[in-house]
Write a protein that holds these residues in place. Sequence first.
Motif, PDB file in Angstrom:
ATOM      1  N   GLN A   1       1.109  -8.041  -4.755  1.00  0.00           N
ATOM      2  CA  GLN A   1       0.453  -7.778  -6.040  1.00  0.00           C
ATOM      3  C   GLN A   1       0.950  -6.499  -6.687  1.00  0.00           C
ATOM      4  OE1 GLN A   1      -0.760  -6.874  -3.151  1.00  0.00           O
ATOM      5  NE2 GLN A   1      -1.457  -4.772  -3.512  1.00  0.00           N
ATOM      6  N   GLY A   2       1.678  -5.696  -5.945  1.00  0.00           N
ATOM      7  CA  GLY A   2       2.251  -4.474  -6.490  1.00  0.00           C
ATOM      8  C   GLY A   2       1.415  -3.238  -6.222  1.00  0.00           C
ATOM      9  N   THR A   3       2.084  -2.104  -6.184  1.00  0.00           N
ATOM     10  CA  THR A   3       1.410  -0.817  -6.024  1.00  0.00           C
ATOM     11  C   THR A   3       2.064   0.184  -6.964  1.00  0.00           C
ATOM     12  OG1 THR A   3       0.678   0.857  -4.416  1.00  0.00           O
ATOM     13  CG2 THR A   3       2.871  -0.068  -4.075  1.00  0.00           C
ATOM     14  N   GLN A   4       1.246   0.970  -7.636  1.00  0.00           N
ATOM     15  CA  GLN A   4       1.742   1.890  -8.669  1.00  0.00           C
ATOM     16  C   GLN A   4       2.279   3.165  -8.030  1.00  0.00           C
ATOM     17  OE1 GLN A   4       1.773   1.623 -12.252  1.00  0.00           O
ATOM     18  NE2 GLN A   4       2.999   3.488 -12.052  1.00  0.00           N
ATOM     19  N   VAL A   5       3.455   3.574  -8.473  1.00  0.00           N
ATOM     20  CA  VAL A   5       4.034   4.861  -8.109  1.00  0.00           C
ATOM     21  C   VAL A   5       4.256   5.644  -9.391  1.00  0.00           C
ATOM     22  CG1 VAL A   5       6.063   6.027  -7.171  1.00  0.00           C
ATOM     23  CG2 VAL A   5       5.119   4.026  -6.001  1.00  0.00           C
ATOM     24  N   THR A   6       3.721   6.844  -9.442  1.00  0.00           N
ATOM     25  CA  THR A   6       3.875   7.699 -10.616  1.00  0.00           C
ATOM     26  C   THR A   6       4.458   9.026 -10.172  1.00  0.00           C
ATOM     27  OG1 THR A   6       1.964   6.670 -11.683  1.00  0.00           O
ATOM     28  CG2 THR A   6       2.721   8.778 -12.562  1.00  0.00           C
ATOM     29  N   VAL A   7       5.578   9.400 -10.781  1.00  0.00           N
ATOM     30  CA  VAL A   7       6.254  10.651 -10.459  1.00  0.00           C
ATOM     31  C   VAL A   7       6.221  11.531 -11.690  1.00  0.00           C
ATOM     32  CG1 VAL A   7       8.340  11.728  -9.575  1.00  0.00           C
ATOM     33  CG2 VAL A   7       7.749   9.398  -8.875  1.00  0.00           C
ATOM     34  N   SER A   8       5.616  12.683 -11.576  1.00  0.00           N
ATOM     35  CA  SER A   8       5.513  13.585 -12.719  1.00  0.00           C
ATOM     36  C   SER A   8       6.589  14.655 -12.652  1.00  0.00           C
ATOM     37  CB  SER A   8       4.135  14.235 -12.756  1.00  0.00           C
ATOM     38  OG  SER A   8       3.957  15.066 -11.630  1.00  0.00           O
ATOM     39  N   SER A   9       7.016  15.096 -13.819  1.00  0.00           N
ATOM     40  CA  SER A   9       8.083  16.106 -13.874  1.00  0.00           C
ATOM     41  C   SER A   9       7.515  17.511 -13.817  1.00  0.00           C
ATOM     42  CB  SER A   9       8.885  15.921 -15.156  1.00  0.00           C
ATOM     43  OG  SER A   9       8.038  16.001 -16.273  1.00  0.00           O
TER      44      SER A   9
ATOM     45  N   SER B   1       0.851  -1.184   0.000  1.00  0.00           N
ATOM     46  CA  SER B   1       0.000   0.000   0.000  1.00  0.00           C
ATOM     47  C   SER B   1       0.888   1.236   0.000  1.00  0.00           C
ATOM     48  CB  SER B   1      -0.932   0.012   1.210  1.00  0.00           C
ATOM     49  OG  SER B   1      -0.183   0.049   2.415  1.00  0.00           O
ATOM     50  N   GLY B   2       0.277   2.390  -0.259  1.00  0.00           N
ATOM     51  CA  GLY B   2       1.014   3.643  -0.181  1.00  0.00           C
ATOM     52  C   GLY B   2       1.433   4.233  -1.499  1.00  0.00           C
ATOM     53  N   GLY B   3       1.177   3.525  -2.584  1.00  0.00           N
ATOM     54  CA  GLY B   3       1.530   4.077  -3.880  1.00  0.00           C
ATOM     55  C   GLY B   3       0.624   5.238  -4.245  1.00  0.00           C
ATOM     56  N   GLY B   4       0.994   5.921  -5.324  1.00  0.00           N
ATOM     57  CA  GLY B   4       0.179   7.044  -5.764  1.00  0.00           C
ATOM     58  C   GLY B   4       0.939   7.928  -6.720  1.00  0.00           C
ATOM     59  N   TRP B   5       0.443   9.132  -6.829  1.00  0.00           N
ATOM     60  CA  TRP B   5       1.024  10.118  -7.750  1.00  0.00           C
ATOM     61  C   TRP B   5       1.702  11.199  -6.945  1.00  0.00           C
ATOM     62  CZ3 TRP B   5       0.253  15.334  -8.179  1.00  0.00           C
ATOM     63  CH2 TRP B   5       0.738  15.944  -9.339  1.00  0.00           C
ATOM     64  N   VAL B   6       2.872  11.633  -7.394  1.00  0.00           N
ATOM     65  CA  VAL B   6       3.606  12.685  -6.697  1.00  0.00           C
ATOM     66  C   VAL B   6       4.443  13.451  -7.705  1.00  0.00           C
ATOM     67  CG1 VAL B   6       5.609  11.218  -6.167  1.00  0.00           C
ATOM     68  CG2 VAL B   6       5.056  13.163  -4.673  1.00  0.00           C
ATOM     69  N   GLN B   7       4.679  14.699  -7.439  1.00  0.00           N
ATOM     70  CA  GLN B   7       5.543  15.495  -8.304  1.00  0.00           C
ATOM     71  C   GLN B   7       7.001  15.188  -8.008  1.00  0.00           C
ATOM     72  OE1 GLN B   7       4.249  19.619  -7.788  1.00  0.00           O
ATOM     73  NE2 GLN B   7       3.184  19.491  -9.756  1.00  0.00           N
TER      74      GLN B   7
ATOM     75  N   MET C   1      10.502   6.793   0.374  1.00  0.00           N
ATOM     76  CA  MET C   1      11.079   7.265  -0.877  1.00  0.00           C
ATOM     77  C   MET C   1      11.059   8.786  -0.886  1.00  0.00           C
ATOM     78  SD  MET C   1       9.375   4.535  -3.533  1.00  0.00           S
ATOM     79  CE  MET C   1       7.738   5.241  -3.399  1.00  0.00           C
ATOM     80  N   ASN C   2      12.225   9.387  -0.910  1.00  0.00           N
ATOM     81  CA  ASN C   2      12.366  10.842  -0.930  1.00  0.00           C
ATOM     82  C   ASN C   2      13.016  11.290  -2.230  1.00  0.00           C
ATOM     83  OD1 ASN C   2      11.359  10.941   1.743  1.00  0.00           O
ATOM     84  ND2 ASN C   2      13.423  10.676   2.578  1.00  0.00           N
ATOM     85  N   ALA C   3      12.902  12.570  -2.509  1.00  0.00           N
ATOM     86  CA  ALA C   3      13.521  13.143  -3.709  1.00  0.00           C
ATOM     87  C   ALA C   3      13.181  12.321  -4.950  1.00  0.00           C
ATOM     88  CB  ALA C   3      15.027  13.260  -3.520  1.00  0.00           C
ATOM     89  N   LEU C   4      11.919  12.011  -5.105  1.00  0.00           N
ATOM     90  CA  LEU C   4      11.500  11.143  -6.203  1.00  0.00           C
ATOM     91  C   LEU C   4      11.735  11.793  -7.555  1.00  0.00           C
ATOM     92  CD1 LEU C   4       8.343   9.697  -4.511  1.00  0.00           C
ATOM     93  CD2 LEU C   4      10.169   8.323  -5.513  1.00  0.00           C
TER      94      LEU C   4
END
Length: 121
Positions: A113-121, A7-13, A83-86
């Motif tokens: 099962q995996g959790t998605q992490v998305t880092v946008s620029s 758990s804990g995945g998501g979208w972050v800048q 996870m810092n400074a993504l």
Amino acid sequence: QVQLVESGGGWVQAGGSLRLSCAASGRTFSSYAMGWFRQAPGKEREFVASIDWSGGSRYYADSVKGRFTISRVYAESTVSLQMNALKPEDTAVYYCAAGAVLTTTTNYAYWGQGTQVTVSS
């Protein structure tokens, strides 16, 4: 058998932080080495970090060293990945794994099962 749920995945800048957690149930959590891996679209699953049964040994991929921290809480049977400074290149599905031997390879017996992490620029 060990069941793992991330758990804990998501979208972050870019530059932001996320904390992933992996809850383990089943056989004795404290006897297993734990690992985090990730897989980006079109790429092979790659090692991110691992921690031995005692918490005394930890390994990190060069790409995340100094930015990610793996830890485990025995009372809660969880392993976390701070996870810092993504960076955008950290974007992937992140998997938790458990096994008898601490390794940086995918040779773990149990997987979440995996959790998605998305880092946008």
